[in-house]
Scaffold this active site. Sequence first.
Site, short mmCIF file in Angstrom:
data_model
loop_
_atom_site.label_atom_id
_atom_site.label_comp_id
_atom_site.label_asym_id
_atom_site.label_seq_id
_atom_site.Cartn_x
_atom_site.Cartn_y
_atom_site.Cartn_z
N LYS A 132 0.86 -1.18 0.00
CA LYS A 132 0.00 0.00 0.00
C LYS A 132 0.90 1.23 0.00
O LYS A 132 1.79 1.38 -0.81
CB LYS A 132 -0.93 -0.04 1.21
CG LYS A 132 -1.94 -1.20 1.14
CD LYS A 132 -2.91 -1.15 2.32
CE LYS A 132 -3.91 -2.29 2.24
NZ LYS A 132 -4.86 -2.28 3.38
N GLN A 142 4.80 -4.94 3.99
CA GLN A 142 5.70 -3.81 4.21
C GLN A 142 7.07 -4.36 4.58
O GLN A 142 7.19 -5.39 5.24
CB GLN A 142 5.18 -2.87 5.30
CG GLN A 142 4.98 -3.47 6.66
CD GLN A 142 4.59 -2.45 7.70
OE1 GLN A 142 4.73 -1.25 7.50
NE2 GLN A 142 4.11 -2.92 8.84
N TYR A 254 6.26 2.88 20.78
CA TYR A 254 7.26 2.57 19.78
C TYR A 254 8.64 2.41 20.40
O TYR A 254 9.51 1.75 19.82
CB TYR A 254 7.25 3.61 18.65
CG TYR A 254 6.16 3.29 17.66
CD1 TYR A 254 6.38 2.37 16.65
CD2 TYR A 254 4.90 3.82 17.79
CE1 TYR A 254 5.39 2.01 15.77
CE2 TYR A 254 3.89 3.48 16.91
CZ TYR A 254 4.14 2.57 15.90
OH TYR A 254 3.14 2.21 15.03
N ARG A 256 9.02 0.64 23.09
CA ARG A 256 8.93 -0.80 23.35
C ARG A 256 9.33 -1.59 22.11
O ARG A 256 10.14 -2.52 22.18
CB ARG A 256 7.50 -1.16 23.76
CG ARG A 256 7.18 -2.64 23.70
CD ARG A 256 5.69 -2.90 23.48
NE ARG A 256 5.20 -2.33 22.25
CZ ARG A 256 5.29 -2.89 21.05
NH1 ARG A 256 5.87 -4.07 20.92
NH2 ARG A 256 4.82 -2.29 19.97
N HIS A 411 4.02 9.05 13.89
CA HIS A 411 3.07 8.37 14.77
C HIS A 411 2.54 9.28 15.88
O HIS A 411 1.80 8.84 16.75
CB HIS A 411 3.73 7.14 15.40
CG HIS A 411 4.00 6.04 14.42
ND1 HIS A 411 2.98 5.35 13.79
CD2 HIS A 411 5.16 5.51 13.96
CE1 HIS A 411 3.51 4.44 12.98
NE2 HIS A 411 4.82 4.52 13.07
#
Length: 711
Positions: A132, A142, A254, A256, A411
Site C-alpha cells: 500500500k 511492508q 514505539y 517498546r 506516529h
Amino acid sequence: MPVENKYLYTLGLLFCLVLGANAQQRPSILMTKEKVSAIQQGIRQYPLLSASYQEVLIQADAALAAPINVPVPKDGGGGVTHEQHKKNYANIFNCGIVYQITKDIRYANYIRDILLNYASQYEKWPLHPAKKEQEPGRIFWQNLNDFVWQVYTIQGYDMVYDALAVKDRQQIETHLFKPILHFFTVDCKKTLDWIHNHGTWCLAAVGMTGYVLNQPEYVQMALKGSKKDGKTGYMVQLNELFSPDGYYAEGPYYQRYAMLPFIILAKTINNYQPELKIFDYRNKILSKAMNTTLQTTYTNGFFFPINDAIKDKSFKSPEIVLGVNIAYADIAPEPGLLDVAQRQQRVTVSDAGLEVSKAISEGKSQPFDYISTWFTDGAKGDQGGLGILRHGDNKDQQCVVLKAASQGMGHGHFDRLNMLYYDNNVEMFFDYGASRFINIESKGGGGYLKENNTWAKQTIAHNTIVADRTSHFKGKLKDAELTAPKISGFKNTPTIKYLYAKEDKAYTGIGLSRLVGLVSVPELDKPLLVDVFQAQSNKEHHYDLPFWYKGHIVAASFPITANTAELRPFGTDNGYQHIWNVAAMQTKENTGFVSILNNYRFYTTYFIHDTPLKINLVRTGANDPYLNLTEANGFIQSAKGKGVTTFVNLTETHGNVSPGNETVVNAKPSVTHLQIQKKSDRKFSLIFLARETQRRLDIDLDDNDNIIKIQ
C-alpha cells in the site's frame, strides 16, 4: 576529533579483524557456545528458565509435527500467507534454541529444510502484491516485517550453523540471505538510512546477518549507513532517536518496539567485538533507554498509550523480556529488573536469561522503583518531555502523566499538554491510543484505520484544550514537528508533586500552559489531583477541555438529562464528527462536580471557573458506519474567553464498593465548598473544606520551585 567520530574511526580500523576467531564460535548471538552447557544445567536448576524453555519446546515440537509450508506471499497484515511467514520465523528461532539445548538433529534439519525451501523461491518473488502506502517487502506487505523476519531467522540459523552441511549452508546463503542483504541495502536503502524504528529493524537485520555470514561490508553499512560514512546507521540512531534520558522520539509504545532491534544488535556487536564496549556508548544510553521504557509503564505493566499506541501492549511483550534480560546480564545487574522479569513470568532461553533466572533463584530481586520525573525529549534534551508523577506503592499507585513532548514523528498525535491519570491498577482519565485492529485483516487490512486520522490523532480525542474546535497545528504534521512544548516546573516531595509545561505554538496567537500535581491533604485518604489549565489570547476564543474517563458517572452537582430519543454528532470535523452529544448542561454556578465509579473506587472531579461552564457528556460512535471506533465516554467543559482563561479541576479519589459484601464506603466526596481567591491570573488560592477542615492551596505560576503550597 569528536568522541562519536573517534568511535566510528575505531570501528573502521577493526572491521578487517572483526570476523575472525569470534565469528567461528557458534552460536554467537542470543546464546554463545561457551554458555550452552551452563544454560542446559540452568534449565534443570532454575524454575523460571525451565518454564520458559518448556514453552519454546512445545512450539518447536509443534513445528516438527506439521508439514513445512512456505507459501508465495500474497496477503496483507493478518492474512493467511502473512501469518504463515510469521509462524515460520518463530519456528526457526524456537527450533534453533531447542537444538542447542538437546542437540537433537531433528530441529536442525527442520531449519535446514525450511530455509532451503525459502532459498528455492525467494529470488523469484517480486515486491509484495498487497503493498500500500508503505515501502513493500518481498515476504510481507511492508518491508518492516521482512526485517523482523530476518532478525529472528538469522538467530535460528546461527544456532544450527555447525549442524548443517557445507553445501546446504552455501545454498541458503547464496540464494536466500545474500539476496536478502542486497534487497535490504539496495532496494530498501531509503529505509536503511531512515532515522526511525523501521530503519532500526533494517540495520539490525543487516548487521546481524553480516556478522553471522562473515560479511564485514554489511556490518559497516549497519553501523555507519549505506555509504559507510557515519552520517546514518546504528550509531547515529543511538545519538538522534534517544534523548539524554533515554526517551525515544516516537513515544513509549514505539520505544517498546524499537528496543528489540537496538538491544539485539548491541548484543551481537558485544559478542563479536567486546572491545568496542557498545553498552557504554553515549553514557550507557541503552541502559537509560531500557529503564525509561519500563518507567513509561503504569505499575500493571501497560505502556502509557500516547501517540499511535495499541493499548494491549505491556512489558510482557517479547521485546521487553529480551531487553530486561540483556540489560541485567550485559549492562548493569539492577535488582529491580529481576522484579520485572518475575512479573513477566518468563525469560529468553539465552546467556542473559540464564543470569536473570539464577539471580532470581538466589533471592536478589527487589521491587522495581517507579519514579516521578521529567523524561526530556530530543537528541539534546531540548524538545520538551514526558512528565510522570507517582504516589503510593506498586500495588495501588496514583500516577499522572503530562505529555509535553515533541510531535513523535509520523506516529504522533495532536495532543500538546495531554494528561493521563491512573489509580487502583486501572486507567481513570485515559488516552484512546491508535485506531487500529492490528493484523485483523477484515478491519482495514490490519493497518491503521481512516479513523486514526479523523479521530484518534485529533485534539478533541485527548484530555487537553481545543480552541475554536480546531486541532492543534490544524492537524498538520510538518508544522507540529517544528516545535515542542517547554518544561517549566517540577517538584517531587512526599506531600507535593507537580509538573508544569507551556505550549505557545499549537494555535496562532494562543498560549497554553498546564499545571498538574498530586497534593497530599491530611484529611484525605489519597492525594488530590490538581489540574490548572490556562489559555491566553488577545482575542476571544471558544475553548473545550475534554476529560475522557473510564467508569460510570454516579453523581453530579447539576441535573443530568440525557438525549434518549435521538443522538446528534457534536460537530462536523476535527474529530467532533465522531462524538455523540449525549447530554448538555449549562451550570448555574461557576463551581460544580462530577463523580465517577471506576473499578470499585470513586473519583470526584470538582471544577471552578470565572463564569458558569457548559458541560457536555459525550460518547464516541458518530459517523462510524463500519463500527471501527471503540467505546469512549467523556465530559467536556466549554467556555468562551479573552485574555487569560483558566480551567481549574481538582479530582478527589475516595471510597470503595464491595459487590460481594454489598457494601459502599465513602461514596460521597470529602471535599466541599470549593472557592477561588485571585490575586492575579498567575497567582490565586483554592479554598475548600476537607472533612470540615478548611484547607488552602496557594498557586503561584511564576514561582517554578514552589508553584503549589498547601495550608
